[in-house]
Design a protein around this motif. Structure first.
Motif, short mmCIF file in Angstrom:
data_model
loop_
_atom_site.label_atom_id
_atom_site.label_comp_id
_atom_site.label_asym_id
_atom_site.label_seq_id
_atom_site.Cartn_x
_atom_site.Cartn_y
_atom_site.Cartn_z
N ALA A 241 0.83 -1.21 -0.02
CA ALA A 241 -0.07 0.01 0.00
C ALA A 241 0.85 1.14 0.07
CB ALA A 241 -0.94 0.06 1.22
N ALA A 242 1.94 1.18 0.76
CA ALA A 242 2.75 2.40 0.63
C ALA A 242 3.35 2.52 -0.45
CB ALA A 242 3.73 2.26 1.85
N GLU A 243 4.18 1.39 -1.42
CA GLU A 243 4.58 1.46 -2.59
C GLU A 243 3.67 2.01 -3.53
OE1 GLU A 243 7.66 0.71 -3.35
OE2 GLU A 243 8.24 -0.67 -1.29
N ARG A 244 2.19 1.85 -3.42
CA ARG A 244 1.43 2.30 -4.32
C ARG A 244 1.32 4.31 -3.91
NH1 ARG A 244 -1.29 -2.40 -3.45
NH2 ARG A 244 -2.79 -1.57 -1.72
N ASN A 245 1.44 4.41 -2.88
CA ASN A 245 1.40 5.63 -2.11
C ASN A 245 2.44 6.37 -1.48
OD1 ASN A 245 -1.86 5.99 -2.77
ND2 ASN A 245 -1.45 3.82 -1.67
N PRO A 246 3.82 6.41 -2.40
CA PRO A 246 5.07 7.13 -1.47
C PRO A 246 4.72 8.10 -1.04
CG PRO A 246 5.15 7.25 -4.39
CD PRO A 246 3.80 6.35 -3.90
N ALA A 247 4.14 9.16 -1.36
CA ALA A 247 4.11 10.65 -0.75
C ALA A 247 3.60 10.40 0.62
CB ALA A 247 2.84 11.36 -1.67
N SER A 248 3.04 9.29 1.20
CA SER A 248 2.65 9.11 2.46
C SER A 248 3.63 8.53 3.30
CB SER A 248 1.36 8.34 2.65
OG SER A 248 1.67 7.03 2.03
N ALA A 249 4.73 8.03 2.79
CA ALA A 249 5.86 7.42 3.62
C ALA A 249 6.13 8.01 4.76
CB ALA A 249 6.99 7.17 2.46
N HIS A 250 6.40 9.48 4.49
CA HIS A 250 7.09 10.18 5.75
C HIS A 250 6.04 10.04 6.82
CE1 HIS A 250 4.08 13.00 3.84
NE2 HIS A 250 3.96 13.39 5.04
N MET A 251 4.61 9.59 6.96
CA MET A 251 4.08 9.40 8.10
C MET A 251 4.27 8.52 8.94
SD MET A 251 0.32 10.61 6.28
CE MET A 251 -0.31 11.06 8.08
N PHE A 252 5.19 7.32 8.49
CA PHE A 252 5.14 6.18 9.34
C PHE A 252 6.34 6.39 10.14
CE2 PHE A 252 2.53 4.55 5.81
CZ PHE A 252 1.86 3.52 6.52
N ILE A 253 6.52 5.81 11.21
CA ILE A 253 7.45 5.78 12.18
C ILE A 253 8.80 5.39 11.57
CG2 ILE A 253 7.07 3.43 13.21
CD1 ILE A 253 7.84 5.14 15.78
N ILE A 254 8.94 4.28 10.66
CA ILE A 254 9.97 3.98 9.87
C ILE A 254 9.78 3.86 8.41
CG2 ILE A 254 11.45 2.25 9.30
CD1 ILE A 254 12.51 3.34 11.81
N ASN A 255 10.43 4.48 7.69
CA ASN A 255 10.11 4.38 6.20
C ASN A 255 9.60 3.08 5.68
OD1 ASN A 255 10.11 4.89 3.54
ND2 ASN A 255 12.10 5.44 3.28
N PRO A 256 8.46 3.02 5.26
CA PRO A 256 7.94 1.83 4.75
C PRO A 256 8.41 1.33 3.40
CG PRO A 256 6.13 3.40 4.44
CD PRO A 256 7.37 4.06 5.05
#
Length: 300
Positions: A241-256
């Motif tokens: 899901a993160a790979e499809r939406n990389p702009a949201s990666a910064h929201m996670f505690i560790i880069n997904p």
């Protein structure tokens, strides 16, 4: 990073959006681009939290029906929220094998925290508490709104720059080949500038959320252990899901997105070892009865 500096950065990105509009369509294009930037800011303010939760198919936890690990997770969020002086956020679970978590919402009164099933399976309870304390620190610092708006504008700037690349420069100003060159240059530099701003904000805020999260939980070493475990899993367990939406990666505690270990210009997160080092130093300070002001934040 204090709120004034953050909003100045957001204003700068909005201005950059206007400059690209100027290059694309002259004064009219600039006004349209600025209008779009303001509209996107307003839309992100009211809808960002719901959008992100829907993006990851997050499901709310009902405390009246939750049992076992889910109940413990919910109760820990409630306890940590009280310790942080925050309203109880909505608590969500995401069916994803990669251990990770994020917080969202426009303010503490409308906040939500979400953890993956992988996080609850891979970490012990003290480590889960450390992770959720970190996410609640983001809520307390009002990071979630700022980062969502920044990500929205960064994506919009990239899209507008690409549009300029295909459709050329301002018709109002003329300029021929030189104007086309400027448009091409802007199409390259604008998304890079937006990315730098977004990621610089993200790295600074992660360090601060680690520090405040360690203070909220009273156990920064557990968060340090959690960060190491999550990063190790993230390298081998993809988050589709993160790979499809990389702009949201910064929201996670560790880069997904299985990022590099170094603090480089285009990294959404600081190097995990730098974060761990700061947390261990904070733990020593807390045991000695000292204040958080003595804990240094790595800059490399």
């Amino acid at each position: 990073m204090n709120p004034l500096k953050t909003w100045l950065l957001l204003a700068g990105m909005t201005a950059l959006f206007g400059v690209i509009g100027l290059m694309l369509g002259g004064p009219t294009g600039m006004l349209i681009a600025l209008g779009l930037a303001i509209a996107m800011n307003m839309f992100a303010y009211w809808n960002s939290g719901k959008m992100v939760l829907r993006m990851y198919h997050a499901q709310p936890i009902d405390p009246n029906r939750a049992t076992g690990v889910l109940r413990g997770y919910y109760d820990d969020v409630a306890d940590l929220s009280r310790r942080a002086g925050l309203p109880m956020p909505a608590v969500y679970i995401i069916d994803n094998p990669q251990p990770n978590a994020f917080a969202t919402g426009r303010n503490p009164q409308n906040a939500a925290v979400a953890a993956t099933t992988g996080l609850l399976q891979a970490l012990d309870r003290s480590e889960i508490r450390g992770v959720m304390a970190h996410e609640l620190a983001h809520v307390k610092n009002r990071d979630t709104l700022t980062m969502t708006i920044t990500a929205t504008l960064a994506g919009a700037i990239s899209s507008l720059a690409n549009f300029a690349m295909f459709f050329g420069g301002s018709r109002d100003n003329g300029g021929g080949g030189s104007n086309v060159f400027v448009v091409i240059l802007m199409s390259i530099l604008a998304p890079i500038a937006a990315m730098v701003v977004q990621m610089a904000i993200s790295r600074t805020r992660e360090y601060e959320a680690d520090r405040l999260g360690g203070e909220i939980s009273g156990d920064p070493e557990s968060l340090a252990r959690a960060l190491r475990k999550i990063e190790a899993y993230a390298r081998g367990v993809p988050n589709h899901a993160a790979e499809r939406n990389p702009a949201s990666a910064h929201m996670f505690i560790i880069n997904p997105l299985n990022g590099r270990h170094m603090d480089n210009l285009f990294s959404t997160h600081p190097a995990t070892e730098n974060r761990v080092k700061a947390l261990i130093e904070l733990g020593v300070t807390l045991r000695r009865g000292g204040g958080s002001d003595t804990t240094s934040v790595p800059t490399t």
